[in-house]
Design a protein around this motif. Structure first.
Motif, PDB file in Angstrom:
ATOM      1  N   ILE A  13       0.880  -1.135  -0.087  1.00 42.71           N
ATOM      2  CA  ILE A  13      -0.448  -0.301   0.224  1.00 42.71           C
ATOM      3  C   ILE A  13       0.785   1.173  -0.254  1.00 42.71           C
ATOM      4  O   ILE A  13       1.438   0.904   0.698  1.00 42.71           O
ATOM      5  CB  ILE A  13      -1.060   0.476   1.164  1.00 42.71           C
ATOM      6  CG1 ILE A  13      -1.799   0.945   0.846  1.00 42.71           C
ATOM      7  CG2 ILE A  13      -0.225   0.360   2.003  1.00 42.71           C
ATOM      8  CD1 ILE A  13      -3.205   0.964   2.294  1.00 42.71           C
ATOM      9  N   GLY A  14       0.952   2.032  -0.668  1.00 38.84           N
ATOM     10  CA  GLY A  14       1.477   3.191  -0.265  1.00 38.84           C
ATOM     11  C   GLY A  14       0.495   4.979  -1.481  1.00 38.84           C
ATOM     12  O   GLY A  14      -0.027   4.205  -2.156  1.00 38.84           O
ATOM     13  N   THR A  15       1.786   5.203  -0.937  1.00 37.76           N
ATOM     14  CA  THR A  15       1.587   7.307  -2.580  1.00 37.76           C
ATOM     15  C   THR A  15       2.452   7.852  -2.949  1.00 37.76           C
ATOM     16  O   THR A  15       3.780   7.075  -2.779  1.00 37.76           O
ATOM     17  CB  THR A  15       1.174   7.581  -0.897  1.00 37.76           C
ATOM     18  OG1 THR A  15       2.571   7.896   0.079  1.00 37.76           O
ATOM     19  CG2 THR A  15      -0.063   7.815   0.425  1.00 37.76           C
ATOM     20  N   LEU A  16       2.004   8.059  -3.383  1.00 38.69           N
ATOM     21  CA  LEU A  16       2.830   9.288  -4.299  1.00 38.69           C
ATOM     22  C   LEU A  16       2.494  10.395  -4.348  1.00 38.69           C
ATOM     23  O   LEU A  16       1.511  11.102  -4.444  1.00 38.69           O
ATOM     24  CB  LEU A  16       2.741   8.825  -5.871  1.00 38.69           C
ATOM     25  CG  LEU A  16       3.352   9.633  -7.050  1.00 38.69           C
ATOM     26  CD1 LEU A  16       4.820   9.678  -7.116  1.00 38.69           C
ATOM     27  CD2 LEU A  16       2.345   9.530  -8.695  1.00 38.69           C
ATOM     28  N   ASP A  17       3.508  11.355  -4.231  1.00 38.16           N
ATOM     29  CA  ASP A  17       4.261  12.593  -3.632  1.00 38.16           C
ATOM     30  C   ASP A  17       4.060  13.506  -5.025  1.00 38.16           C
ATOM     31  O   ASP A  17       5.015  12.805  -5.431  1.00 38.16           O
ATOM     32  CB  ASP A  17       4.634  13.116  -2.524  1.00 38.16           C
ATOM     33  CG  ASP A  17       4.475  14.862  -2.541  1.00 38.16           C
ATOM     34  OD1 ASP A  17       4.241  15.210  -3.397  1.00 38.16           O
ATOM     35  OD2 ASP A  17       4.887  15.129  -1.143  1.00 38.16           O
ATOM     36  N   TYR A  18       2.066  13.730  -5.932  1.00 39.63           N
ATOM     37  CA  TYR A  18       2.907  13.959  -6.579  1.00 39.63           C
ATOM     38  C   TYR A  18       4.152  16.325  -6.946  1.00 39.63           C
ATOM     39  O   TYR A  18       4.177  16.305  -8.251  1.00 39.63           O
ATOM     40  CB  TYR A  18       1.458  14.409  -8.273  1.00 39.63           C
ATOM     41  CG  TYR A  18       0.392  15.208  -7.472  1.00 39.63           C
ATOM     42  CD1 TYR A  18       0.906  16.619  -7.834  1.00 39.63           C
ATOM     43  CD2 TYR A  18       0.295  15.181  -5.948  1.00 39.63           C
ATOM     44  CE1 TYR A  18      -0.126  17.685  -7.135  1.00 39.63           C
ATOM     45  CE2 TYR A  18      -0.789  16.349  -5.519  1.00 39.63           C
ATOM     46  CZ  TYR A  18      -0.790  17.784  -6.308  1.00 39.63           C
ATOM     47  OH  TYR A  18      -1.170  18.509  -5.733  1.00 39.63           O
ATOM     48  N   VAL A  19       3.982  16.423  -6.393  1.00 43.14           N
ATOM     49  CA  VAL A  19       4.334  17.216  -6.280  1.00 43.14           C
ATOM     50  C   VAL A  19       6.359  17.347  -5.928  1.00 43.14           C
ATOM     51  O   VAL A  19       7.255  17.922  -7.690  1.00 43.14           O
ATOM     52  CB  VAL A  19       4.116  18.576  -4.863  1.00 43.14           C
ATOM     53  CG1 VAL A  19       5.195  19.195  -4.979  1.00 43.14           C
ATOM     54  CG2 VAL A  19       3.116  18.721  -4.978  1.00 43.14           C
TER      55      VAL A  19
END
Length: 75
Positions: A13-19
């Motif tokens: 499970i994860g996230t991407l910081d688009y900035v």
């Protein structure tokens, strides 16, 4: 030794910081509402300003009774 018919798996499970382009990922043996709730709390601690967009499917754990109070407080 092969494990025919029983593939060992891992739940990510994860996230991407688009900035910044930074990826945050957690690995678990199982993925349930308790794990998801812990993940949500961890994300809030990483982004205390609360500017978060999440895209989720309609999996039961994403709207489980355990998760509901948290979602009500942070939506």
């Amino acid at each position: 030794m092969p494990t025919y018919g029983k593939n060992a798996g891992v739940k990510l499970i994860g996230t991407l910081d688009y900035v910044t382009g930074k990826v945050y990922c957690e690995e678990h043996e199982k993925y349930d509402a308790k794990v998801f709730l812990g993940f949500l709390k961890g994300i809030l601690s990483r982004y205390p300003e609360g500017k978060i967009i999440m895209i989720l499917d309609n999996a039961r754990i994403h709207h489980a009774k355990l998760v509901q109070p948290f979602l009500i407080n942070y939506l």
